[in-house]
Design an enzyme around this catalytic site. Structure first.
Site, PDB file in Angstrom:
ATOM      1  N   MET A   8       0.877  -1.155   0.000  1.00  0.00           N
ATOM      2  CA  MET A   8       0.000   0.000   0.000  1.00  0.00           C
ATOM      3  C   MET A   8       0.918   1.209   0.000  1.00  0.00           C
ATOM      4  O   MET A   8       1.726   1.381   0.922  1.00  0.00           O
ATOM      5  CB  MET A   8      -0.903   0.034   1.234  1.00  0.00           C
ATOM      6  CG  MET A   8      -1.881   1.209   1.219  1.00  0.00           C
ATOM      7  SD  MET A   8      -2.784   1.449   2.781  1.00  0.00           S
ATOM      8  CE  MET A   8      -1.508   2.226   3.783  1.00  0.00           C
ATOM      9  N   LEU A  10       0.915   4.341   0.656  1.00  0.00           N
ATOM     10  CA  LEU A  10       1.023   5.310   1.742  1.00  0.00           C
ATOM     11  C   LEU A  10       1.886   4.791   2.890  1.00  0.00           C
ATOM     12  O   LEU A  10       2.375   5.568   3.700  1.00  0.00           O
ATOM     13  CB  LEU A  10      -0.367   5.670   2.275  1.00  0.00           C
ATOM     14  CG  LEU A  10      -1.150   6.745   1.526  1.00  0.00           C
ATOM     15  CD1 LEU A  10      -2.496   6.981   2.190  1.00  0.00           C
ATOM     16  CD2 LEU A  10      -0.366   8.047   1.451  1.00  0.00           C
ATOM     17  N   SER A  11       2.085   3.501   2.946  1.00  0.00           N
ATOM     18  CA  SER A  11       2.840   2.887   4.041  1.00  0.00           C
ATOM     19  C   SER A  11       4.342   3.108   3.874  1.00  0.00           C
ATOM     20  O   SER A  11       4.921   2.693   2.865  1.00  0.00           O
ATOM     21  CB  SER A  11       2.547   1.384   4.074  1.00  0.00           C
ATOM     22  OG  SER A  11       3.544   0.689   4.782  1.00  0.00           O
ATOM     23  N   PRO A  12       5.009   3.737   4.857  1.00  0.00           N
ATOM     24  CA  PRO A  12       6.466   3.901   4.774  1.00  0.00           C
ATOM     25  C   PRO A  12       7.220   2.583   4.615  1.00  0.00           C
ATOM     26  O   PRO A  12       8.137   2.503   3.784  1.00  0.00           O
ATOM     27  CB  PRO A  12       6.818   4.614   6.088  1.00  0.00           C
ATOM     28  CG  PRO A  12       5.579   5.370   6.432  1.00  0.00           C
ATOM     29  CD  PRO A  12       4.451   4.462   6.014  1.00  0.00           C
ATOM     30  N   ARG A  15       7.069   1.543   1.048  1.00  0.00           N
ATOM     31  CA  ARG A  15       7.882   2.377   0.158  1.00  0.00           C
ATOM     32  C   ARG A  15       9.373   2.121   0.346  1.00  0.00           C
ATOM     33  O   ARG A  15      10.157   2.257  -0.594  1.00  0.00           O
ATOM     34  CB  ARG A  15       7.529   3.849   0.356  1.00  0.00           C
ATOM     35  CG  ARG A  15       6.177   4.200  -0.256  1.00  0.00           C
ATOM     36  CD  ARG A  15       5.827   5.665  -0.173  1.00  0.00           C
ATOM     37  NE  ARG A  15       5.322   6.032   1.142  1.00  0.00           N
ATOM     38  CZ  ARG A  15       5.994   6.733   2.049  1.00  0.00           C
ATOM     39  NH1 ARG A  15       7.226   7.155   1.775  1.00  0.00           N
ATOM     40  NH2 ARG A  15       5.454   7.031   3.209  1.00  0.00           N
TER      41      ARG A  15
END
Length: 209
Positions: A8, A10-12, A15
């Site tokens: 997902m 938005l998840s650090p 990323r």
């Protein structure tokens, strides 16, 4: 070789793994998981990851979750000749230590910053103090160094940059107190050619969320 990566954006932690994939020049099948729709709770996903978290990696049938474990696995298997995860035990221990510290930092960012954005939940005084303490500790640890865990880029830097990106995207006021962190982050943002591809548009995404 088939590599699937469930994320997902938005998840650090997601990323961080996406940046490692770019750094290692790997070809992977990116599969977006919408947590709001409960896609992480489907029977199909639970067969892969029974703790229903993201990111999750499946490498030729081998399933692995927890972003830092994935970073260590990918860099060990596909980046043996890079600086990402040193083979020297002491240098590797420093990377592991920094990854573990980032876990604490990311947790405090989540409770003090992200939950307010996503759920409207105000952090407690203790949660705010924990976040401030972790951020100031990172500022001291980095000092004037270009990288967080040695003299070259490692997976610890990728994990930290992903965590810090939340603070920059939300223009967190605490950044004024940590000049070393700001310099470190801005330096890596310029150095990593894939930074914007992976992390771009976060500010707008947080607003929409």
């Amino acid at each position: 070789m088939t590599i699937d990566l469930y994320v997902m954006n938005l998840s650090p932690p997601c990323r961080a793994v996406l940046m490692a994939v770019k750094q290692l020049n790997l070809t992977v099948n990116i599969k977006q998981i919408d947590l709001r729709k409960g896609e992480h709770l489907t029977p199909e996903y639970l067969k892969i990851n029974p703790v229903h978290t993201v990111p999750t990696l499946v490498d030729d049938g081998f399933a692995l979750w927890e972003s830092r474990a994935i970073l260590q696995y990918l860099s060990s298997k596909y980046g043996a000749n890079t600086s990402l995860y040193p083979t020297d035990l002491q240098k590797r221990a420093v990377v592991d230590r920094t990854l573990n510290f980032d876990m604490s930092l990311n947790s405090s960012v989540s409770t003090a910053v992200t939950m307010k954005l996503f759920r409207g939940t105000e952090p407690t005084e203790a949660q705010v103090k924990s976040f401030q303490s972790n951020l100031k500790t990172l500022d001291q640890l980095i000092g004037h160094n270009k990288y967080a865990a040695g003299s070259a880029l490692t997976i610890a830097d990728l994990s930290l940059v992903a965590t810090l990106s939340v603070l920059f995207a939300t223009e967190n006021k605490e950044l004024k107190e940590v000049p070393n962190v700001v310099k470190y982050y801005e330096g890596l943002k310029k150095e990593l050619p894939y930074y914007n591809e992976v992390n771009g548009g976060l500010a707008e995404a947080f607003k929409q969320f």
